[in-house]
Write a protein that holds these residues in place. Sequence first.
Motif, PDB file in Angstrom:
ATOM      1  N   TYR A 146       0.826  -1.204   0.000  1.00 31.25           N
ATOM      2  CA  TYR A 146       0.000   0.000   0.000  1.00 31.25           C
ATOM      3  C   TYR A 146       0.862   1.257   0.000  1.00 31.25           C
ATOM      4  CZ  TYR A 146      -4.430  -2.402   0.800  1.00 31.25           C
ATOM      5  OH  TYR A 146      -5.571  -3.161   0.653  1.00 31.25           O
ATOM      6  N   THR A 147       0.194   2.391  -0.269  1.00 34.96           N
ATOM      7  CA  THR A 147       0.901   3.681  -0.250  1.00 34.96           C
ATOM      8  C   THR A 147       1.452   3.999   1.132  1.00 34.96           C
ATOM      9  OG1 THR A 147      -1.275   4.642   0.019  1.00 34.96           O
ATOM     10  CG2 THR A 147      -0.306   4.727  -2.195  1.00 34.96           C
ATOM     11  N   THR A 148       0.851   3.433   2.156  1.00 35.59           N
ATOM     12  CA  THR A 148       1.434   3.437   3.490  1.00 35.59           C
ATOM     13  C   THR A 148       0.807   2.285   4.254  1.00 35.59           C
ATOM     14  OG1 THR A 148       2.109   4.774   5.390  1.00 35.59           O
ATOM     15  CG2 THR A 148      -0.197   4.979   4.698  1.00 35.59           C
ATOM     16  N   ASP A 149       1.279   2.046   5.457  1.00 30.81           N
ATOM     17  CA  ASP A 149       0.722   0.948   6.241  1.00 30.81           C
ATOM     18  C   ASP A 149      -0.783   1.146   6.417  1.00 30.81           C
ATOM     19  OD1 ASP A 149       0.044  -0.958   8.084  1.00 30.81           O
ATOM     20  OD2 ASP A 149       1.740  -0.562   9.403  1.00 30.81           O
ATOM     21  N   PRO A 150      -1.621   0.232   5.895  1.00 27.99           N
ATOM     22  CA  PRO A 150      -3.069   0.412   6.022  1.00 27.99           C
ATOM     23  C   PRO A 150      -3.550   0.431   7.475  1.00 27.99           C
ATOM     24  CG  PRO A 150      -2.515  -1.703   4.962  1.00 27.99           C
ATOM     25  CD  PRO A 150      -1.250  -0.935   5.098  1.00 27.99           C
ATOM     26  N   ARG A 151      -2.708   0.037   8.402  1.00 27.48           N
ATOM     27  CA  ARG A 151      -3.106   0.120   9.816  1.00 27.48           C
ATOM     28  C   ARG A 151      -3.081   1.546  10.332  1.00 27.48           C
ATOM     29  NH1 ARG A 151      -1.572  -5.372  12.555  1.00 27.48           N
ATOM     30  NH2 ARG A 151      -0.946  -6.426  10.655  1.00 27.48           N
ATOM     31  N   ILE A 152      -2.368   2.438   9.618  1.00 27.91           N
ATOM     32  CA  ILE A 152      -2.215   3.812  10.103  1.00 27.91           C
ATOM     33  C   ILE A 152      -3.294   4.719   9.519  1.00 27.91           C
ATOM     34  CG2 ILE A 152      -0.668   5.826  10.146  1.00 27.91           C
ATOM     35  CD1 ILE A 152       0.506   3.740  11.809  1.00 27.91           C
ATOM     36  N   THR A 153      -3.687   4.454   8.277  1.00 29.18           N
ATOM     37  CA  THR A 153      -4.774   5.266   7.701  1.00 29.18           C
ATOM     38  C   THR A 153      -5.588   4.418   6.723  1.00 29.18           C
ATOM     39  OG1 THR A 153      -5.337   7.082   6.210  1.00 29.18           O
ATOM     40  CG2 THR A 153      -3.084   6.270   6.059  1.00 29.18           C
ATOM     41  N   ASP A 154      -6.916   4.578   6.804  1.00 28.37           N
ATOM     42  CA  ASP A 154      -7.741   3.791   5.877  1.00 28.37           C
ATOM     43  C   ASP A 154      -7.772   4.426   4.494  1.00 28.37           C
ATOM     44  OD1 ASP A 154      -9.378   5.891   6.488  1.00 28.37           O
ATOM     45  OD2 ASP A 154     -10.811   4.696   7.652  1.00 28.37           O
ATOM     46  N   LYS A 155      -7.053   5.543   4.345  1.00 26.72           N
ATOM     47  CA  LYS A 155      -6.925   6.126   3.010  1.00 26.72           C
ATOM     48  C   LYS A 155      -5.801   5.470   2.213  1.00 26.72           C
ATOM     49  CE  LYS A 155      -8.444  10.777   4.301  1.00 26.72           C
ATOM     50  NZ  LYS A 155      -7.861  12.099   4.577  1.00 26.72           N
ATOM     51  N   ALA A 156      -5.038   4.611   2.866  1.00 27.83           N
ATOM     52  CA  ALA A 156      -3.937   3.932   2.156  1.00 27.83           C
ATOM     53  C   ALA A 156      -4.514   3.192   0.953  1.00 27.83           C
ATOM     54  CB  ALA A 156      -3.236   2.963   3.093  1.00 27.83           C
ATOM     55  N   ARG A 157      -3.778   3.235  -0.157  1.00 24.70           N
ATOM     56  CA  ARG A 157      -4.282   2.657  -1.404  1.00 24.70           C
ATOM     57  C   ARG A 157      -3.351   1.531  -1.834  1.00 24.70           C
ATOM     58  NH1 ARG A 157      -2.909   4.163  -6.649  1.00 24.70           N
ATOM     59  NH2 ARG A 157      -1.714   5.866  -5.767  1.00 24.70           N
ATOM     60  N   LYS A 158      -3.955   0.436  -2.271  1.00 26.55           N
ATOM     61  CA  LYS A 158      -3.133  -0.690  -2.730  1.00 26.55           C
ATOM     62  C   LYS A 158      -2.517  -0.356  -4.088  1.00 26.55           C
ATOM     63  CE  LYS A 158      -4.405  -4.467  -4.799  1.00 26.55           C
ATOM     64  NZ  LYS A 158      -3.749  -5.453  -5.647  1.00 26.55           N
ATOM     65  N   LEU A 159      -1.247  -0.668  -4.242  1.00 31.26           N
ATOM     66  CA  LEU A 159      -0.565  -0.437  -5.517  1.00 31.26           C
ATOM     67  C   LEU A 159      -0.571  -1.741  -6.316  1.00 31.26           C
ATOM     68  CD1 LEU A 159       2.435   1.439  -3.873  1.00 31.26           C
ATOM     69  CD2 LEU A 159       0.679   2.489  -5.314  1.00 31.26           C
ATOM     70  N   ASP A 160      -0.867  -1.661  -7.606  1.00 31.52           N
ATOM     71  CA  ASP A 160      -0.808  -2.869  -8.436  1.00 31.52           C
ATOM     72  C   ASP A 160       0.638  -3.264  -8.688  1.00 31.52           C
ATOM     73  OD1 ASP A 160      -3.526  -3.031  -8.593  1.00 31.52           O
ATOM     74  OD2 ASP A 160      -3.635  -1.748 -10.383  1.00 31.52           O
ATOM     75  N   LYS A 161       1.473  -2.232  -8.834  1.00 30.75           N
ATOM     76  CA  LYS A 161       2.894  -2.465  -9.088  1.00 30.75           C
ATOM     77  C   LYS A 161       3.702  -1.489  -8.271  1.00 30.75           C
ATOM     78  CE  LYS A 161       2.633  -3.896 -13.923  1.00 30.75           C
ATOM     79  NZ  LYS A 161       2.948  -3.464 -15.293  1.00 30.75           N
ATOM     80  N   ILE A 162       4.898  -1.917  -7.901  1.00 34.57           N
ATOM     81  CA  ILE A 162       5.835  -0.984  -7.265  1.00 34.57           C
ATOM     82  C   ILE A 162       7.235  -1.323  -7.759  1.00 34.57           C
ATOM     83  CG2 ILE A 162       6.037  -2.384  -5.134  1.00 34.57           C
ATOM     84  CD1 ILE A 162       6.285   0.437  -3.704  1.00 34.57           C
TER      85      ILE A 162
END
Length: 411
Positions: free
Chosen positions: A180-196
Amino acid sequence: MPVLVMKFGGTSVATLDRIKRAAKRVGVEVAKGYDVIVIVSAMSGKTNELVGWVNETSKFYDAREYDAVVSSGENVTAGLMALTLQEMDIPARSWQGWQVPLKTNSAHSQARIEEIPTDNLNAKFGEGMRVAVVAGFQGVSPEGRITTLGRGGSDTTAVAFAAAFEAERCDIYTDVDGVYTTDPRITDKARKLDKIAFEEMLELASLGAKVLQTRSVELAMRFGVKLRVLSSFEEQSDEAGTIVCAEEDIMENRPVSGIAYSRDEAKMTLISVADRPGIAAAIFGPLAEGGINVDMIVQNISEEGRTDMTFSCPVDQVARAEKALNAAKDKGDINFHDLVADTNVAKVSAVGIGMRSQSGVAAQMFKTLSDEGINIKVIATSEIKISVLIDRKYMELAVQALHDAFELEKA
Ligand code: ADP
Ligand code: ASP
Ligand code: MG
């Protein structure tokens, strides 16, 4: 037959039911015709418990015995996974690191993999074994002692096996459905990346995003291992998860791709050291010998030939760092008035390959933190990251504010 590596992290093997669920996934791949190498972690919480026991028993422990103890959690899950597969009529057996043997150097608790001979496993695959279940995180030193690969090391075991066996892919099954763009535990706005990109994942991992161990990303990059992170709790599909890949394969171009944090940092300051040529070597030499992972370093402006030297390191290494520096002081190699440890700091970092070509990222980061009233204690930058050390109580707030500021929730 083509080989697939499937790694199951601690939460994915936390109970017998979850081991069964993971084994079913393995069964699906076996049915497709793969020979599978399954790498397992210890049941979640187990390694922490073992580390706790070691610390309680011995403050400056013998790292060889630390490894003997903390590697044991993986032995249990490897055996249980093999048994579960056998119950499903899938020919499987377990392997501990030394049985493979996964050969490492002698850097106990942080060992590096040197070689994974493939003959033992291949011989068994040749006899009809379909799944080799390997205990992650552990290996054997040239002296024949058990070693471990550092916390989170099962990821590295998995990638190293994928490289050694030229696996078609290395799938890392965990408790989130990707990177994710950041740890999903810290914010529910975190977005899953298809590729990194490998480089970004490497920075995120080394700056604290524990979804992959740093070494595993390094290895995947070096050996061109196709690496995927996906959830062991959601439905399986070929598109699931996040692919870690070469930069060229990524379309998105934004300055920041992700925010990482590391909670367990400490800031140490040597007050009033003589500012003379060789002083940095005299300080950081003993720290390196003591196995301290020094990260950020700041030397203040000197006044009257004396200066303060500040550095950061993992909070659990503070006692060792103090020991190393006080020993150097007693030997007369360095001289300081005081050594102050601030153990209430955290590191927050913005990472993105887009930073190479876009300016103003640092300025935006500092402004965002300032707007939240967060004081920055130390700054470090590289081509594709900016890190700051701040009071730990503001860590979540900083991550959320930066995630908003760089609009990471938007695709
Ligand atoms: P495992 O036990 O499967 O190895 P870990 O706990 O080591 O799992 O890693 C998965 C965790 O990593 C997630 O639960 C999540 O909280 C954390 N994490 C931190 N940063 C990220 C990120 N950028 N993307 C996804 N997960 C992240
Ligand atoms: N069990 C080890 C740890 O918790 C290794 C791993 O899970 O990757 O660090
Ligand atoms: Mg992990």
